[in-house]
Write a protein that holds these residues in place. Structure first.
Motif, mmCIF file in Angstrom:
data_model
loop_
_atom_site.group_PDB
_atom_site.id
_atom_site.type_symbol
_atom_site.label_atom_id
_atom_site.label_comp_id
_atom_site.label_asym_id
_atom_site.label_seq_id
_atom_site.Cartn_x
_atom_site.Cartn_y
_atom_site.Cartn_z
ATOM 1 N N ARG A 244 2.006 -5.269 -6.588
ATOM 2 C CA ARG A 244 1.431 -6.014 -5.477
ATOM 3 C C ARG A 244 -0.068 -5.760 -5.475
ATOM 4 N NH1 ARG A 244 5.265 -3.701 -0.740
ATOM 5 N NH2 ARG A 244 4.371 -1.814 -1.616
ATOM 6 N N GLY A 245 -0.828 -6.789 -5.161
ATOM 7 C CA GLY A 245 -2.278 -6.665 -5.160
ATOM 8 C C GLY A 245 -2.805 -6.329 -3.781
ATOM 9 N N ALA A 246 -3.340 -5.118 -3.610
ATOM 10 C CA ALA A 246 -3.921 -4.700 -2.335
ATOM 11 C C ALA A 246 -5.341 -5.252 -2.243
ATOM 12 C CB ALA A 246 -3.926 -3.184 -2.225
ATOM 13 N N VAL A 247 -5.568 -6.133 -1.272
ATOM 14 C CA VAL A 247 -6.853 -6.817 -1.135
ATOM 15 C C VAL A 247 -7.724 -6.071 -0.135
ATOM 16 C CG1 VAL A 247 -8.001 -9.006 -0.647
ATOM 17 C CG2 VAL A 247 -5.658 -8.998 -1.541
ATOM 18 N N ASP A 291 -8.160 3.265 -11.125
ATOM 19 C CA ASP A 291 -7.403 4.038 -10.146
ATOM 20 C C ASP A 291 -8.215 4.200 -8.866
ATOM 21 O OD1 ASP A 291 -6.474 6.716 -8.848
ATOM 22 O OD2 ASP A 291 -4.887 6.227 -10.275
ATOM 23 N N ALA A 292 -7.545 4.138 -7.718
ATOM 24 C CA ALA A 292 -8.259 4.244 -6.440
ATOM 25 C C ALA A 292 -8.997 5.569 -6.314
ATOM 26 C CB ALA A 292 -7.270 4.079 -5.283
ATOM 27 N N ALA A 293 -8.431 6.648 -6.868
ATOM 28 C CA ALA A 293 -9.109 7.946 -6.801
ATOM 29 C C ALA A 293 -10.427 7.915 -7.561
ATOM 30 C CB ALA A 293 -8.209 9.043 -7.355
ATOM 31 N N ALA A 294 -10.468 7.160 -8.661
ATOM 32 C CA ALA A 294 -11.708 7.059 -9.431
ATOM 33 C C ALA A 294 -12.798 6.363 -8.627
ATOM 34 C CB ALA A 294 -11.462 6.313 -10.734
ATOM 35 N N PHE A 295 -12.410 5.406 -7.775
ATOM 36 C CA PHE A 295 -13.402 4.734 -6.938
ATOM 37 C C PHE A 295 -14.147 5.758 -6.086
ATOM 38 C CE2 PHE A 295 -11.568 1.018 -8.473
ATOM 39 C CZ PHE A 295 -12.182 -0.117 -7.968
ATOM 40 N N SER A 296 -13.407 6.681 -5.476
ATOM 41 C CA SER A 296 -14.069 7.719 -4.685
ATOM 42 C C SER A 296 -14.986 8.555 -5.559
ATOM 43 C CB SER A 296 -13.022 8.616 -4.015
ATOM 44 O OG SER A 296 -12.254 7.881 -3.085
ATOM 45 N N GLU A 327 -4.355 1.103 -1.170
ATOM 46 C CA GLU A 327 -4.450 0.468 0.143
ATOM 47 C C GLU A 327 -5.527 1.089 1.033
ATOM 48 O OE1 GLU A 327 -0.130 -0.124 -1.207
ATOM 49 O OE2 GLU A 327 -1.662 1.435 -1.349
ATOM 50 N N THR A 328 -5.970 2.309 0.711
ATOM 51 C CA THR A 328 -7.027 2.953 1.498
ATOM 52 C C THR A 328 -8.368 2.915 0.777
ATOM 53 O OG1 THR A 328 -6.603 5.158 0.592
ATOM 54 C CG2 THR A 328 -5.332 4.507 2.538
ATOM 55 N N CYS A 329 -8.415 2.240 -0.371
ATOM 56 C CA CYS A 329 -9.642 2.103 -1.172
ATOM 57 C C CYS A 329 -10.165 3.452 -1.655
ATOM 58 C CB CYS A 329 -10.734 1.370 -0.393
ATOM 59 S SG CYS A 329 -10.265 -0.291 0.131
ATOM 60 N N GLY A 330 -9.284 4.404 -1.848
ATOM 61 C CA GLY A 330 -9.709 5.710 -2.332
ATOM 62 C C GLY A 330 -9.364 6.801 -1.342
ATOM 63 N N PHE A 382 -7.086 -1.589 3.464
ATOM 64 C CA PHE A 382 -6.989 -2.930 2.886
ATOM 65 C C PHE A 382 -6.572 -3.931 3.960
ATOM 66 C CE2 PHE A 382 -2.656 -1.972 3.262
ATOM 67 C CZ PHE A 382 -1.819 -2.921 2.701
ATOM 68 N N ARG A 383 -6.750 -5.211 3.686
ATOM 69 C CA ARG A 383 -6.404 -6.219 4.697
ATOM 70 C C ARG A 383 -5.001 -6.769 4.499
ATOM 71 N NH1 ARG A 383 -5.990 -11.296 2.991
ATOM 72 N NH2 ARG A 383 -7.228 -12.124 1.258
ATOM 73 N N GLY A 384 -4.399 -6.544 3.326
ATOM 74 C CA GLY A 384 -3.054 -7.043 3.070
ATOM 75 C C GLY A 384 -2.821 -7.203 1.586
ATOM 76 N N TYR A 385 -1.588 -7.579 1.226
ATOM 77 C CA TYR A 385 -1.245 -7.805 -0.175
ATOM 78 C C TYR A 385 -1.500 -9.263 -0.539
ATOM 79 C CZ TYR A 385 0.973 -3.232 0.051
ATOM 80 O OH TYR A 385 1.199 -1.890 0.213
#
Length: 424
Positions: A244-247, A291-296, A327-330, A382-385
């Motif tokens: 699923r794509g977390a937007v 990976d979301a962790a890499a964003f942080s 879903e939390t962007c990091g 995130f705002r949704g999938y």
């Protein structure tokens, strides 16, 4: 009978002292007028009062770091100035050469290399929605994501070319080969640059290395995304196994960038240092950039003018400590100061714009020490999938709370994630 005074619990006393220290750090950084002051946004959730509101605003601040090293990959080094010029030039090409418009999707499928960062930030400077795909995915998984998000351009390296080639041929989608020839892919799909045209086999490929050298004085496209515009789609399977794509909007990702900056400042303050006056960090990166962790990790380095050192050494670290999801962007829960040593198994304390609820079966907030489902709310959510209203509705509770499906417990402000809920 003599009155017996119970002896104090050493662990409880230590936890309370850590909480008091953390509260002093948090107050000094997030109180009104402080660098990470918080206000209530239009949605009634906390947001940073100052700082960038879009990823374009965030990356434009890095131009000031000039010749400071941004990325080191083996013997190759790329300064902030070189990086920003390259990202700006590619953004102009995506807009003017490829005709892509704000809101269009740009897929990035590559291993960790400088071109990944150039491609991601070029998408932001062009007003596009960046869709980073896991570099380890099979062709079937990649094809599913491509069918789902329908990108206007594919920015890939040679090893991933074979996994996108079939879909690109069928749809006529243009491909930018960021690195390599395509011989690296399992299919042996070799790329021949078509100069923007269509090759005999229907694949439209241009090599990034054939593009003109970036002009260090050239500006990025004249595009100003709004905070509420979509910035990224991060695909995740969670516990369901279905992609699923977390937007996430620009406002959410800008909040994530400031979260990383806050966690670094809190760690410095907890050590007794003055945030911003320490040497720029060098951050080893082994976690895939998608990976979301890499964003942080790269947000934190960029905010401080630090350096990303790409390495395959698993012992080098490579990702920030704490808890975060696509879903939390990091990372939104992180340790700092003595917390890291005292409670190594926990997740951490929330960023100033992250609200935490440990929820019972009916959504009621549970008291300290009682485990329940971890619910989160705040700027970086995130705002949704993507195109999946049912899945989106299933994970959001009343009041905008994101139900993570993780089981957690909170004590004195510290949140420990202890497992998954059954059936989550």
């Amino acid at each position: 009978m003599p009155h017996t005074v119970p002896s104090p619990d050493p662990e409880a006393a230590a936890s309370a002292e850590l909480a008091r220290r953390a509260a002093r750090v948090e107050t000094s950084l997030a109180e009104p007028g402080a660098p990470f002051a918080v206000v209530l946004g239009e949605r009634g959730t906390p947001e940073y009062a100052d700082g960038p509101r879009t990823l374009r605003e965030f990356v434009e601040t890095t131009w000031a770091y000039g010749e400071a090293p941004f990325l080191i990959a083996g013997e190759r080094a790329c300064s902030y100035g070189e990086f920003f010029a390259a990202a700006s030039a590619l953004a102009v090409r995506l807009r003017e050469g490829y005709g892509l418009r704000p809101g269009g999707r740009a897929v990035i499928a590559s291993g960790n290399r400088p071109e990944w960062q150039i491609a991601f930030w070029a998408a932001q400077l062009a007003g596009l929605v960046a869709v980073p795909l896991d570099a380890g995915w099979t062709e079937d998984a990649v094809t599913y994501a491509l069918e789902d998000c329908e990108p206007g351009v594919l920015l890939v390296d040679g090893e991933r070319l074979g996994r996108v080639a079939g879909w690109a041929r069928r749809t006529g989608t243009r491909v930018v080969l960021l690195h390599g020839s395509g011989d690296e892919s399992a299919s042996g799909q070799r790329a021949e640059s078509t100069g923007g045209g269509r090759a005999a086999d229907g694949l439209r490929v241009e090599r990034y290395e054939d593009f003109p050298a970036p002009d260090p004085l050239a500006a990025p496209p004249d595009v100003e995304p709004r905070p509420e515009d979509d910035a990224t789609i991060l695909y995740t399977s969670g516990a369901t196994g279905r992609l699923r794509g977390a937007v996430a909007t620009h406002l959410a990702q800008a909040g994530a960038a400031l979260n990383a900056r806050y966690h670094a400042a809190a760690s410095a303050r907890a050590r007794g240092a003055i945030p911003g006056l320490e040497p720029a960090p060098v951050s080893p990166m082994t976690v895939p950039f998608s990976d979301a962790a890499a964003f942080s990790g790269f947000y934190g380095a960029m905010a401080a003018g630090g350096t990303l050192a790409l390495t395959d050494d698993a012992d080098a670290g490579g990702g920030p400590a704490g808890y975060g999801l696509a879903e939390t962007c990091g990372v939104v829960l992180a340790p700092f100061g003595d917390d890291r040593r005292a409670e190594p198994g926990g997740a951490g304390r929330p960023a100033p714009v992250t609200e935490v609820r440990i929820a019972g079966p009916s959504g009621e907030e549970l008291p300290d020490g009682e485990p329940g489902e971890l619910w989160l709310r705040g700027q970086s959510m995130f705002r949704g999938y993507w195109r999946d209203a049912a899945a989106t509705g299933a994970v959001f509770a009343d009041g905008g709370w994101f139900r993570t499906g993780d089981r957690a417990v909170r004590r004195d402000g510290w949140v420990s994630v202890v497992g998954r809920l059954q059936g989550a």
